[in-house]
Design an enzyme around this catalytic site. Structure first.
Site, PDB file in Angstrom:
ATOM      1  N   ASP A 184       0.861  -1.180   0.000  1.00  0.00           N
ATOM      2  CA  ASP A 184       0.000   0.000   0.000  1.00  0.00           C
ATOM      3  C   ASP A 184       0.895   1.226   0.000  1.00  0.00           C
ATOM      4  O   ASP A 184       1.388   1.636   1.054  1.00  0.00           O
ATOM      5  CB  ASP A 184      -0.902  -0.037   1.242  1.00  0.00           C
ATOM      6  CG  ASP A 184      -1.847   1.136   1.344  1.00  0.00           C
ATOM      7  OD1 ASP A 184      -1.919   1.936   0.401  1.00  0.00           O
ATOM      8  OD2 ASP A 184      -2.517   1.250   2.389  1.00  0.00           O
ATOM      9  N   GLU A 214      -0.908  10.682   0.806  1.00  0.00           N
ATOM     10  CA  GLU A 214      -2.237  10.091   0.719  1.00  0.00           C
ATOM     11  C   GLU A 214      -2.677   9.542   2.063  1.00  0.00           C
ATOM     12  O   GLU A 214      -3.860   9.654   2.438  1.00  0.00           O
ATOM     13  CB  GLU A 214      -2.238   8.966  -0.331  1.00  0.00           C
ATOM     14  CG  GLU A 214      -3.627   8.421  -0.678  1.00  0.00           C
ATOM     15  CD  GLU A 214      -4.076   7.271   0.229  1.00  0.00           C
ATOM     16  OE1 GLU A 214      -5.254   6.871   0.128  1.00  0.00           O
ATOM     17  OE2 GLU A 214      -3.248   6.775   1.036  1.00  0.00           O
ATOM     18  N   GLU A 215      -1.745   8.971   2.797  1.00  0.00           N
ATOM     19  CA  GLU A 215      -2.081   8.300   4.050  1.00  0.00           C
ATOM     20  C   GLU A 215      -2.481   9.253   5.168  1.00  0.00           C
ATOM     21  O   GLU A 215      -2.950   8.831   6.220  1.00  0.00           O
ATOM     22  CB  GLU A 215      -0.904   7.426   4.514  1.00  0.00           C
ATOM     23  CG  GLU A 215      -0.570   6.261   3.594  1.00  0.00           C
ATOM     24  CD  GLU A 215      -1.622   5.159   3.615  1.00  0.00           C
ATOM     25  OE1 GLU A 215      -2.648   5.309   4.310  1.00  0.00           O
ATOM     26  OE2 GLU A 215      -1.412   4.149   2.931  1.00  0.00           O
ATOM     27  N   ASP A 237      -5.090   1.966  -6.203  1.00  0.00           N
ATOM     28  CA  ASP A 237      -4.745   1.743  -4.799  1.00  0.00           C
ATOM     29  C   ASP A 237      -5.046   0.290  -4.458  1.00  0.00           C
ATOM     30  O   ASP A 237      -5.717  -0.408  -5.219  1.00  0.00           O
ATOM     31  CB  ASP A 237      -5.539   2.685  -3.881  1.00  0.00           C
ATOM     32  CG  ASP A 237      -4.781   3.043  -2.611  1.00  0.00           C
ATOM     33  OD1 ASP A 237      -3.973   2.216  -2.145  1.00  0.00           O
ATOM     34  OD2 ASP A 237      -5.000   4.143  -2.077  1.00  0.00           O
ATOM     35  N   HIS A 325      -2.090  -2.370   6.109  1.00  0.00           N
ATOM     36  CA  HIS A 325      -1.504  -1.545   7.168  1.00  0.00           C
ATOM     37  C   HIS A 325      -0.796  -2.395   8.225  1.00  0.00           C
ATOM     38  O   HIS A 325      -0.815  -2.089   9.412  1.00  0.00           O
ATOM     39  CB  HIS A 325      -2.552  -0.624   7.797  1.00  0.00           C
ATOM     40  CG  HIS A 325      -2.885   0.550   6.919  1.00  0.00           C
ATOM     41  ND1 HIS A 325      -3.344   1.751   7.411  1.00  0.00           N
ATOM     42  CD2 HIS A 325      -2.817   0.707   5.569  1.00  0.00           C
ATOM     43  CE1 HIS A 325      -3.544   2.594   6.407  1.00  0.00           C
ATOM     44  NE2 HIS A 325      -3.225   1.966   5.282  1.00  0.00           N
TER      45      HIS A 325
END
Length: 358
Positions: A184, A214-215, A237, A325
């Protein structure tokens, strides 16, 4: 075993560090690759990288040049910033992006200090010394402590507040899959680069955008929505694949090995119906395995382009990924290949004449 794509490049992208706002190292890799695959490369004040392949022809819908398509995938990975160094020489962290704190205990990390990278571990108290109440306590990033294996004086000399921290993990083959940290969204940066290398003489101008931050709120893509101002945007994504024991089937979202995912919605965007319909048509015409994605929560760069500089048609292609994640994010090799194939076929067939208006 092996894959039908450049695994070494994917491994380099995922193993290279780059937390939100400090994507420098991975940006260097992306710039190097885009320079070989596009007509021109530029970087903006936030650190977004845009590699452009100019149109060979195509329709000009707004009178300011060729029809333009933006393809976006974010470079940043979740990580940490050092917020405090204790008198005993331990580091306390501030999260950059959303972490599942349950996976942090006893992980090896890399602290990116001015004098060079320093290896550390996130400490874990032995269960022998925990009370029943402590064993049941929910963990948080606030509780994480990094041990550098040095005395306090050496730590104070080596590390300071503001240094960045990433997980130390290698990317390896796992059966038919790839597993490691930062899939990711480096697996989608990889897919974008692979598609860029296949595009020749497109009918439209294509901007391949590697975005930042982005995160922490889709920040880079939102800025690019103004600066690039495309006629059409497609974001890439990863998406949830919870197809594992203990999770109900209706919670899977996608399944590994069933093909690339065409996004219908997430919590940040409802993709343009005519765009996701054409993505499906292209996949069916080309015989590309695909599945539909309805993601209950989680945002993507797609939203950064949809209405930042006026209403724009948007679509999104996702790589199904387990264990998001964490440091063992896992994607199927066939799904990665299908994502490259669909993006390439979609761009090759874009003429600027499709009507995406509602």
């Amino acid at each position: 075993m092996g894959f039908d794509f450049d695994f070494d490049l994917l491994r380099e992208l995922t193993e290279t560090s780059g937390v939100p706002g400090y994507e420098d190292r991975v940006r260097d890799v992306v710039r190097r690759e885009l320079a070989e695959r596009t007509d021109e490369v530029r970087t903006d004040a936030m650190g977004n990288v845009v590699g452009t392949v100019h149109a060979d022809g195509g329709d000009d819908t707004d009178g300011d040049g060729n029809y333009e398509v933006a393809v976006a995938a974010h470079m940043d990975e979740i990580g940490f910033m050092v917020k405090h160094v204790t008198d005993d020489g331990f580091l306390k962290l501030d999260a950059l992006g959303g972490w599942d704190a349950r996976v942090l205990r006893a992980q090896r990390v890399r602290v990116h200090a001015d004098g060079g990278d320093v290896t550390g571990v996130i400490g874990s108290v032995p269960p022998h010394t925990l009370s029943d109440e402590e064993k049941g306590t929910e963990e948080s990033v606030e509780d994480a402590v990094v041990d550098l294996g040095m005395d306090a004086e050496a730590v104070a000399e080596a590390v300071s507040v503001g240094d960045l921290v990433t997980m130390e993990q290698s990317t390896v083959e796992l059966g038919d899959c790839v597993t490691g940290k930062a899939l990711d969204d480096r697996v989608c940066v990889f897919a974008m680069l692979e598609a860029a290398s296949r595009i020749e003489d497109p009918d439209v101008t294509v901007h391949f955008c590697a975005t930042v931050q982005e995160e922490v709120g889709l920040r880079g893509a939102t800025a690019l929505g103004v600066d690039v101002d495309p006629d059409l945007a497609v974001a890439l994504d990863v998406t949830v694949a919870s197809d594992v024991p203990g999770v109900k089937e209706d919670k899977h979202v996608t399944e590994l090995g069933e093909g690339t995912a065409i996004k219908l919605k997430d919590s940040s965007v409802i993709t343009t119906p005519k765009v996701h319909r054409r993505l499906r048509d292209v996949a069916e015409a080309e015989g590309i395995d695909h599945q539909l994605e309805v993601l209950p929560s989680g945002g993507t760069d797609t939203a950064g382009f949809q209405n930042t500089n006026g209403a724009k048609p948007v679509g999104a292609i996702s790589v199904p990924t387990r264990y998001l994640h964490t440091v063992t994010e896992t994607a199927h090799g066939d799904d990665i290949a299908d994502t490259v194939d669909l993006l390439t076929a979609f761009l090759d067939s874009e003429t600027g004449e499709h009507d995406y208006s509602l």
